[in-house]
Write a protein that holds these residues in place. Structure first.
Motif, PDB file in Angstrom:
ATOM      1  N   SER A   1      47.381  41.774  36.414  1.00  0.00           N
ATOM      2  CA  SER A   1      46.225  41.001  36.837  1.00  0.00           C
ATOM      3  C   SER A   1      44.733  41.768  37.194  1.00  0.00           C
TER       4      SER A   1
ATOM      5  N   VAL B   1      40.030  33.747  38.081  1.00  0.00           N
ATOM      6  CA  VAL B   1      40.919  34.579  39.154  1.00  0.00           C
ATOM      7  C   VAL B   1      42.428  34.871  38.586  1.00  0.00           C
ATOM      8  N   SER B   2      42.970  35.523  39.186  1.00  0.00           N
ATOM      9  CA  SER B   2      44.206  35.857  38.850  1.00  0.00           C
ATOM     10  C   SER B   2      45.371  36.222  39.847  1.00  0.00           C
ATOM     11  N   THR B   3      46.516  35.723  39.607  1.00  0.00           N
ATOM     12  CA  THR B   3      47.421  35.310  40.737  1.00  0.00           C
ATOM     13  C   THR B   3      48.740  36.501  40.452  1.00  0.00           C
TER      14      THR B   3
ATOM     15  N   ASP C   1      47.584  31.213  33.649  1.00  0.00           N
ATOM     16  CA  ASP C   1      46.603  32.135  34.904  1.00  0.00           C
ATOM     17  C   ASP C   1      46.066  33.294  34.055  1.00  0.00           C
ATOM     18  N   LEU C   2      46.616  34.088  33.221  1.00  0.00           N
ATOM     19  CA  LEU C   2      46.058  35.129  32.125  1.00  0.00           C
ATOM     20  C   LEU C   2      45.145  34.804  31.289  1.00  0.00           C
TER      21      LEU C   2
END
Lengths: 276, 322
Positions: free
Chosen positions: B149, B81-83, A182-183
């Motif tokens: 994030s 996008v980031s979570t 995700d990063l």
């Protein structure tokens, strides 16, 4: 309470004293005595056996043992890591795969090593097959060399790497892998920055569980190395059989033990909370 | 639904797991800079929707558009996008600073030191840079996850129940902080929660999900006051059912005398009266056997069990469904 504790610990102490410390003391005593004419030992006390250890022939054997064991350990880690990762990812088949990893232990080590000889020898399955297919003319030298010894060691000790690695990979939170992706981490970066650092204890445990028995292995180099590939274990065995030099055999055993302990302490120092 | 200022758009997105439809034909547009909440009970598909947007799952069908471009086939590390994960998923072997730097380093960005310092300042973690996640409190961990994030300036920040791991007292305070931070940085937030109070108090708009379907989207007022389905009405707050008509407890009136001509009234018997500090909940049984709850001021009349009363409400407060 303390009396009860002592009673429960007594059997363990008895076993340790009789079966571990006593033989160790005997070996220690032997190593400082003089070789007997027909094996065994005789007086006077001497440090001659230890002085002989510095002989380049023996140092070379020690060095060989180290790199063969080191190479086998490295290969075990390289094959074991993906395997452990695969097993931990395979949901309901996990237990099946884990039993397959342990399955070889159900048969004798000696029988399994002989099986490799049948596969690898000049008239063995692999060479015969390749010759029948016309891929080779003369049989490939698969048996009785260092490669065969490393192969045998990797085969024997792979489970000792897979099991601790599997245990640490299982404890790894899958969200961490998702968070890394995700990063912006590609799979390789996730592996080197997140997975490897977090599974280091398992890697260390697996490496130690493989390296130490590989270093002292004698059956595998004896059978698959065919006497050409002598490791320290074979040298020790020789001293107690054909060479009839018990004091020297004892001295090598103790030296090997000292080296292994020194290495373990070095490891423990680098990772005070680790498994060592 | 699809307007040019939509930063994120879901078009007929479905996700099926073997026989189970986790997300069923969801269409949704989220505007730039908006605080949007997906609200629903556990298992309604809201987290799966978030995972589809993040790229951890691939949709069975439908399209996900970010800034007008399809992203449903991109890997998570290719999407801007980031979570923020429910359990924060901080890297336990890295310090606070290294956790926050992680994404910037993977993207080989510039001015890493300055940007990390700024974001740690924003979430009030300055001075804790070299601590490990195990050495800080739960609230601080949540802020590290947020900072990690935020520092990447994602097009949409996805938050998966980020407050649920905090203790209830802290939760209310963090709500306000989070909303403040969102206003300051202007990043679009997509916030997933099962807590209606959280969704109502923080969102510019929200969507209510049930059984994989998006039942209604709108502002908190629209959703609360004009719910389109029975599910939305009852999930967002307590509701009295009088026949087919729903009335919220705070809109339900109770009096000792009939109210007169202004509204139809229903005779009832008080079953019990519960003092809640800021108000009193009076539970009464209608002649039909239905039980209704009226929320009344503690400064008004007292109602005791067994008392004969009248239940009524303003026609404007009626909720009707097909």
């Amino acid at each position: 309470m303390n009396r009860l504790r002592a009673w429960f610990l007594a059997p363990s102490w008895a076993v340790m004293l009789l079966l571990f410390l006593a033989p160790l003391a005997i070996i220690c005593a032997y190593s400082f005595e003089t070789r007997g004419a027909y094996g065994g030992i005789s007086l006077p006390w001497t440090t001659e056996s230890y002085q002989r250890l510095a002989d380049p022939i023996y140092l070379a054997i020690l060095w060989r043992s180290f790199w063969i064991a080191g190479l086998a350990t490295l290969l075990c880690l390289l094959f074991g890591f993906p395997l452990a990762l695969f097993i931990s990812r395979s949901a309901e088949r996990k237990n099946l795969y884990l039993s397959l990893v342990i399955l070889p232990f159900w048969t004798s080590f000696l029988v399994r090593t002989y099986a490799w000889m049948f596969l690898l020898r000049d008239t063995g399955l692999i060479n015969t097959l390749l010759q029948k297919l016309g891929l080779i003319h003369d049989p490939l030298p698969l048996l009785y060399n260092d490669g065969a010894v490393v192969l045998g060691l990797v085969y024997s000790y792979l489970p000792f790497v897979v099991l601790p690695l599997y245990a640490t990979i299982e404890r790894l939170d899958p969200n961490l892998l998702e968070a890394a992706a995700d990063l912006g981490a590609r799979p390789l970066a996730t592996l080197t920055r997140v997975v490897l650092p977090l599974t280091a204890p398992g890697i260390r445990a697996g490496a130690i569980l493989t390296f130490i028995p590989c270093l002292g292995a004698y059956l595998t180099p004896d059978l698959l190395g065919g006497g050409k590939s002598v490791m320290i274990g074979n040298l020790i065995q020789n001293q107690f059989t054909s060479a009839r030099d018990w004091p020297f055999g004892s001295a090598i055993s103790l030296a090997l033990m000292a080296i292994v302990m020194a290495l373990l302490m070095l490891f423990a120092r680098r990772d005070p909370e680790g498994l060592v | 639904m699809s307007s040019p200022q939509c930063v994120l758009e879901l078009r007929d997105v479905s996700k099926h797991f073997s026989t189970h439809r986790a997300v069923d034909s969801v269409s949704l547009g989220i505007e730039r800079g908006e605080f949007f909440s997906l609200l629903g009970p556990s298992g309604c598909g809201k987290t799966t929707t978030l995972r589809l947007i993040a790229g951890f799952e691939e949709p069975t069908s439908g399209e996900i558009r970010l800034n007008g471009a399809s992203i449903q086939h991109l890997k998570p590390y290719q999407r801007n996008v980031s979570t923020v994960f429910q359990n924060y998923a901080l890297f336990p072997h890295l310090s606070v600073r290294e956790n926050v730097e992680f994404g910037l380093r993977r993207r080989s960005e510039n001015h890493i030191g300055k940007r990390v310092a700024e974001v740690l300042d924003l979430v009030q973690l300055a001075g804790k840079e070299s601590r490990l996640p195990s050495e800080i409190s739960g609230g601080e961990r949540q802020r590290v996850a947020l900072a990690r994030s935020l520092v990447l300036a994602p097009d949409v920040l996805l938050l998966d129940e980020p407050l649920s791991a905090l203790d209830p007292n802290l939760r209310k305070q963090v709500r306000a902080e989070l909303k403040n931070i969102q206003r300051q940085v202007g990043i679009t937030f997509l916030f997933v929660t099962h807590d209606q109070e959280e969704a109502l108090s923080m969102s510019d708009r929200l969507g209510v999900m049930h059984a994989g379907q998006l039942q209604q989207t709108g502002t908190p007022e629209e959703i609360y006051l004009r719910p389109r389905t029975r599910f939305v009405a009852s999930f967002l707050g307590a509701l009295n059912w009088i026949g087919d008509i729903g009335v919220r407890p705070e809109a339900t009136r109770i009096s000792k005398q009939p109210p007169g001509a202004e509204a139809p009234s229903h005779p009832a018997t008080v079953a019990q009266s519960t003092f809640l500090g800021n108000c009193v909940h009076v539970e009464a049984s209608l002649v039909t056997g239905q039980t209704v709850v009226a929320e009344v001021s503690r400064l008004g009349d007292n109602f005791v069990a067994g008392e004969q009363v009248f239940i009524w409400w303003q026609p404007a407060d009626e909720l009707r469904f097909e």
